[in-house]
Design a protein around this motif. Structure first.
Motif, mmCIF file in Angstrom:
data_model
loop_
_atom_site.group_PDB
_atom_site.id
_atom_site.type_symbol
_atom_site.label_atom_id
_atom_site.label_comp_id
_atom_site.label_asym_id
_atom_site.label_seq_id
_atom_site.Cartn_x
_atom_site.Cartn_y
_atom_site.Cartn_z
ATOM 1 N N PRO A 193 75.858 81.164 52.489
ATOM 2 C CA PRO A 193 76.215 80.012 51.652
ATOM 3 C C PRO A 193 77.599 80.049 51.023
ATOM 4 O O PRO A 193 77.943 79.141 50.263
ATOM 5 N N PHE A 194 78.400 81.056 51.355
ATOM 6 C CA PHE A 194 79.797 81.011 50.915
ATOM 7 C C PHE A 194 80.715 80.594 52.063
ATOM 8 O O PHE A 194 81.934 80.635 51.941
ATOM 9 N N PHE A 195 80.106 80.192 53.196
ATOM 10 C CA PHE A 195 80.848 79.618 54.318
ATOM 11 C C PHE A 195 80.423 78.162 54.526
ATOM 12 O O PHE A 195 79.309 77.778 54.169
ATOM 13 N N ASP A 196 81.314 77.381 55.133
ATOM 14 C CA ASP A 196 80.987 75.979 55.417
ATOM 15 C C ASP A 196 80.048 75.878 56.624
ATOM 16 O O ASP A 196 79.666 76.889 57.225
ATOM 17 N N GLU A 197 79.700 74.636 56.987
ATOM 18 C CA GLU A 197 78.755 74.429 58.080
ATOM 19 C C GLU A 197 79.287 74.975 59.409
ATOM 20 O O GLU A 197 78.528 75.531 60.210
#
Length: 244
Positions: free
Chosen positions: A104-108
């Motif tokens: 959740p600290f990276f984008d899709e």
């Protein structure tokens, strides 16, 4: 009344662990604040799951070292995906815009690449993500309550709606209601609440049933002895006033 008679918090050692993560990745959070501490634990879960994908990739590549260079990108990727297909079921995740989010600290885009095209880790522009990824970090706030609801914190997820989630920290006997902000509901640190009681308390907190919460905690002896005594004295005074 809950906060007055139940002042427990996590140990300095516990908080320091998360503060070290905060400083290392320059997250501008504060491990002494409950909501930030939960966000740091979300980040830590993301770190562990990122490492899982990297370790699995390395394991497959090492097992097939002799033939690796002779495989196409798609063949390598297929072998990796076969290896992790069952293992990833144990990871925390949620759907966001049609993409399964594990980190959740990276984008899709990066989440999709890690989960479905792990062979890209060999490419120079992605290989650096092993250790140097601060420039690609995003705030988990973009995903709203999803990381909280789907088990990314160190707490147990008890009850939730689209707009709120209630977490329970069994280590220090504290319930948290997370919405746009956070509310804290500590119970007696020495109590041993049953699963049914934890669920009942969580539901009361989730649906703002505050009038029944304290009486329930008193009845089940989930408040401190001083808190119970104070509550019973207050109720006695109310009865006396009602008779006057």
């Amino acid at each position: 009344m809950l906060k007055k008679y139940h002042k427990q918090t996590h140990s300095k050692k516990f908080k320091k662990h998360y503060q070290d993560i905060n400083l290392k990745y320059k997250l501008n959070l504060n491990a002494n604040k409950d909501l930030d501490l939960l966000k740091l634990s979300i980040f830590e879960t993301g770190l562990k799951q990122k490492k899982f994908f990297q370790d699995e990739y390395e394991a497959v590549r090492n097992n097939l070292f002799d033939m690796w260079d002779h495989l196409s990108f798609y063949e390598r990727n297929d072998l990796i995906l076969r290896d992790i297909s069952e293992k990833i079921e144990s990871l925390s995740s949620f759907e966001y815009k049609g993409v399964k989010i594990f980190i959740p600290f990276f984008d899709e885009l990066l989440n999709s690449l890690f989960a479905t095209e792990m062979a890209i880790l060999e490419l120079p522009q992605y290989f650096q993500l092993y250790d140097d990824f601060n420039e690609r970090l995003i705030s988990s706030d973009i995903y709203g309550l999803d990381p909280f609801i789907n088990g990314f914190t160190f707490c147990d997820v008890i009850s939730s709606t689209e707009d709120a989630v209630v977490l329970y920290d069994p280590l220090i006997k504290v319930f948290y209601k997370v919405t746009d902000n956070l509310e804290r509901f500590p119970i007696y640190i020495k109590s041993l609440p049953k699963l049914s009681e934890i669920q009942a308390i969580s539901d009361m907190i989730l649906y703002d049933n505050n009038k029944d919460l304290i009486p329930y905690l008193v009845e089940k002896e989930l408040m401190s002895p001083k808190g119970i005594k104070k509550y019973l004295n207050q109720e006695k005074k109310k009865l006396v006033k009602g008779k006057d």
